[in-house]
Scaffold this active site. Structure first.
Site, PDB file in Angstrom:
ATOM      1  N   ASP A  67       0.828  -1.220   0.000  1.00 52.10           N
ATOM      2  CA  ASP A  67       0.000   0.000   0.000  1.00 52.10           C
ATOM      3  C   ASP A  67       0.854   1.259   0.000  1.00 52.10           C
ATOM      4  O   ASP A  67       2.072   1.204   0.190  1.00 52.10           O
ATOM      5  CB  ASP A  67      -0.953  -0.018   1.214  1.00 52.10           C
ATOM      6  CG  ASP A  67      -0.265  -0.454   2.508  1.00 52.10           C
ATOM      7  OD1 ASP A  67       0.972  -0.409   2.566  1.00 52.10           O
ATOM      8  OD2 ASP A  67      -0.981  -0.835   3.450  1.00 52.10           O
ATOM      9  N   ASN A 136      -7.143  -2.298  14.401  1.00 51.30           N
ATOM     10  CA  ASN A 136      -8.574  -2.427  14.091  1.00 51.30           C
ATOM     11  C   ASN A 136      -8.862  -3.617  13.171  1.00 51.30           C
ATOM     12  O   ASN A 136      -9.978  -3.765  12.673  1.00 51.30           O
ATOM     13  CB  ASN A 136      -9.118  -1.129  13.481  1.00 51.30           C
ATOM     14  CG  ASN A 136      -8.539  -0.805  12.110  1.00 51.30           C
ATOM     15  OD1 ASN A 136      -7.825  -1.617  11.525  1.00 51.30           O
ATOM     16  ND2 ASN A 136      -8.855   0.366  11.581  1.00 51.30           N
ATOM     17  N   HIS A 138      -7.237  -4.341  10.241  1.00 51.68           N
ATOM     18  CA  HIS A 138      -6.982  -4.182   8.805  1.00 51.68           C
ATOM     19  C   HIS A 138      -5.725  -4.924   8.366  1.00 51.68           C
ATOM     20  O   HIS A 138      -4.806  -5.145   9.160  1.00 51.68           O
ATOM     21  CB  HIS A 138      -6.961  -2.706   8.381  1.00 51.68           C
ATOM     22  CG  HIS A 138      -5.753  -1.900   8.777  1.00 51.68           C
ATOM     23  ND1 HIS A 138      -5.855  -0.663   9.365  1.00 51.68           N
ATOM     24  CD2 HIS A 138      -4.433  -2.125   8.652  1.00 51.68           C
ATOM     25  CE1 HIS A 138      -4.643  -0.174   9.566  1.00 51.68           C
ATOM     26  NE2 HIS A 138      -3.768  -1.039   9.156  1.00 51.68           N
ATOM     27  N   GLU A 143      -9.636  -1.547   5.328  1.00 50.08           N
ATOM     28  CA  GLU A 143     -10.188  -1.110   6.604  1.00 50.08           C
ATOM     29  C   GLU A 143     -11.491  -1.839   6.945  1.00 50.08           C
ATOM     30  O   GLU A 143     -12.225  -2.256   6.043  1.00 50.08           O
ATOM     31  CB  GLU A 143     -10.479   0.397   6.541  1.00 50.08           C
ATOM     32  CG  GLU A 143      -9.236   1.272   6.422  1.00 50.08           C
ATOM     33  CD  GLU A 143      -8.558   1.547   7.761  1.00 50.08           C
ATOM     34  OE1 GLU A 143      -8.382   0.603   8.556  1.00 50.08           O
ATOM     35  OE2 GLU A 143      -8.202   2.715   7.989  1.00 50.08           O
TER      36      GLU A 143
HETATM   37  C1  GLP Z   1      -0.364   0.217   8.629  1.00 46.21           C
HETATM   38  C2  GLP Z   1      -0.134  -0.558   7.307  1.00 46.21           C
HETATM   39  C3  GLP Z   1      -0.323  -2.040   7.497  1.00 46.21           C
HETATM   40  C4  GLP Z   1       0.374  -2.466   8.771  1.00 46.21           C
HETATM   41  C5  GLP Z   1      -0.388  -1.897   9.942  1.00 46.21           C
HETATM   42  C6  GLP Z   1       0.245  -2.176  11.295  1.00 46.21           C
HETATM   43  O1  GLP Z   1      -1.369   1.167   8.567  1.00 46.21           O
HETATM   44  N1  GLP Z   1      -0.916  -0.102   6.199  1.00 46.21           N
HETATM   45  O2  GLP Z   1       0.195  -2.727   6.361  1.00 46.21           O
HETATM   46  O3  GLP Z   1       0.371  -3.867   8.895  1.00 46.21           O
HETATM   47  O4  GLP Z   1      -0.732  -0.557   9.768  1.00 46.21           O
HETATM   48  O5  GLP Z   1       1.286  -1.315  11.600  1.00 46.21           O
HETATM   49  P1  GLP Z   1       2.223  -1.513  12.846  1.00 46.21           P
HETATM   50  O6  GLP Z   1       3.094  -2.670  12.528  1.00 46.21           O
HETATM   51  O7  GLP Z   1       2.997  -0.229  12.953  1.00 46.21           O
HETATM   52  O8  GLP Z   1       1.353  -1.757  14.022  1.00 46.21           O
END
Ligand code: GLP
Length: 243
Positions: A67, A136, A138, A143
């Site tokens: 993404d 959440n 995702h 989302e």
């Molecule tokens: C982000 C990314 C995800 C990632 C998630 C968790 O928003 N788009 O691909 O897995 O949130 O992030 P973190 O590892 O910092 O908790």
């Protein structure tokens, strides 16, 4: 789902690095799907070290990131592209022609999403997709909501997701873009194998919903239950409320 619980984040990162290294040794032209976020930082450190020590050769590997923020130029500090440059790309011997990224600054975002799907298909599909998970539920930027989208698409980010990403934008949630481009649920689920990593107590709820809960669009990660080859690697804090 095949679930493994580790004593800490370092052991977990080392285990995922071993999975990647083993897969690249077996198939040097592996197509690898990559995540951003805090969780995979240890993994990228381990992969960089293995690459420097001659333990992994990335020269024939192809990558696709999950993404990118919409309206952010690829050289801007907050972009996921720059995150990947800082933590991984510039330290390993990937062939830049085989590094694929969604262009958040594309004039026509939907055409950009379609181009990405075509590029994944042309590469033969994703062999191994590494994932984190949002608190959440995702995956990528798919989302929670009333419905999920199958293919790469434009997403409106939820406020908690923008907050979680604020550190990339000087801690200022107002500077975090409201929209992003993300692989869709089918793009992710069509990967031949998936490895999801989660650490920390703030992930315990979404991890339990993903593994023990029903398939629900309010927990996009729960759809990973449909995939025949998913490995989930957790630390003890993230596994705390698992049945
Ligand atoms: C982000 C990314 C995800 C990632 C998630 C968790 O928003 N788009 O691909 O897995 O949130 O992030 P973190 O590892 O910092 O908790």
């Amino acid at each position: 789902m095949n679930v493994t619980i580790f004593s800490g984040a370092a052991a977990l990162a080392a285990a995922v690095a071993d999975i990647v290294a083993e897969r690249v040794r077996r198939s040097p032209s592996l197509v690898l799907g990559l995540p951003t976020g805090r969780t995979p930082l240890g993994l990228y450190r381990q992969l960089v070290r293995a690459s420097r020590e001659g333990g992994i050769d990335f020269s024939r590997v192809t990558t696709f990131n999950l993404d990118e923020f919409l309206g952010v130029l690829c050289h801007e500090a907050g972009s996921y592209r720059q995150y990947m440059e800082r933590h991984f790309f510039r330290h390993v011997n990937l062939d830049r022609r085989q590094v694929h990224f969604l262009d958040g600054a594309a004039d026509d975002p939907q055409a950009e999403c379609d181009r990405y799907e075509t590029a994944i298909e042309a590469a033969g599909g994703i062999d191994l997709q590494i994932l984190g998970i949002g608190a959440n539920g995702h995956i990528g930027f798919n989302e929670p909501g009333d419905r999920l989208v199958a293919r790469t698409h434009v997403v409106r980010l939820r406020v908690e997701t923008r907050r979680a990403n604020a550190s990339l934008f000087g801690g200022d949630v107002d500077r975090v873009p409201r929209y992003a481009l993300s692989m869709g649920m089918a793009t992710i689920l069509h990967a031949r194998a998936i490895v999801l990593m989660a650490t920390g107590a703030e992930k315990a709820g979404c991890v339990a919903a993903m593994i023990n809960g029903p398939l629900a669009t309010r927990t996009p990660a729960s759809f990973l239950q449909l995939h025949p080859e998913v490995r989930v690697l957790l630390d003890q804090a993230a596994a705390r409320t698992l049945k």
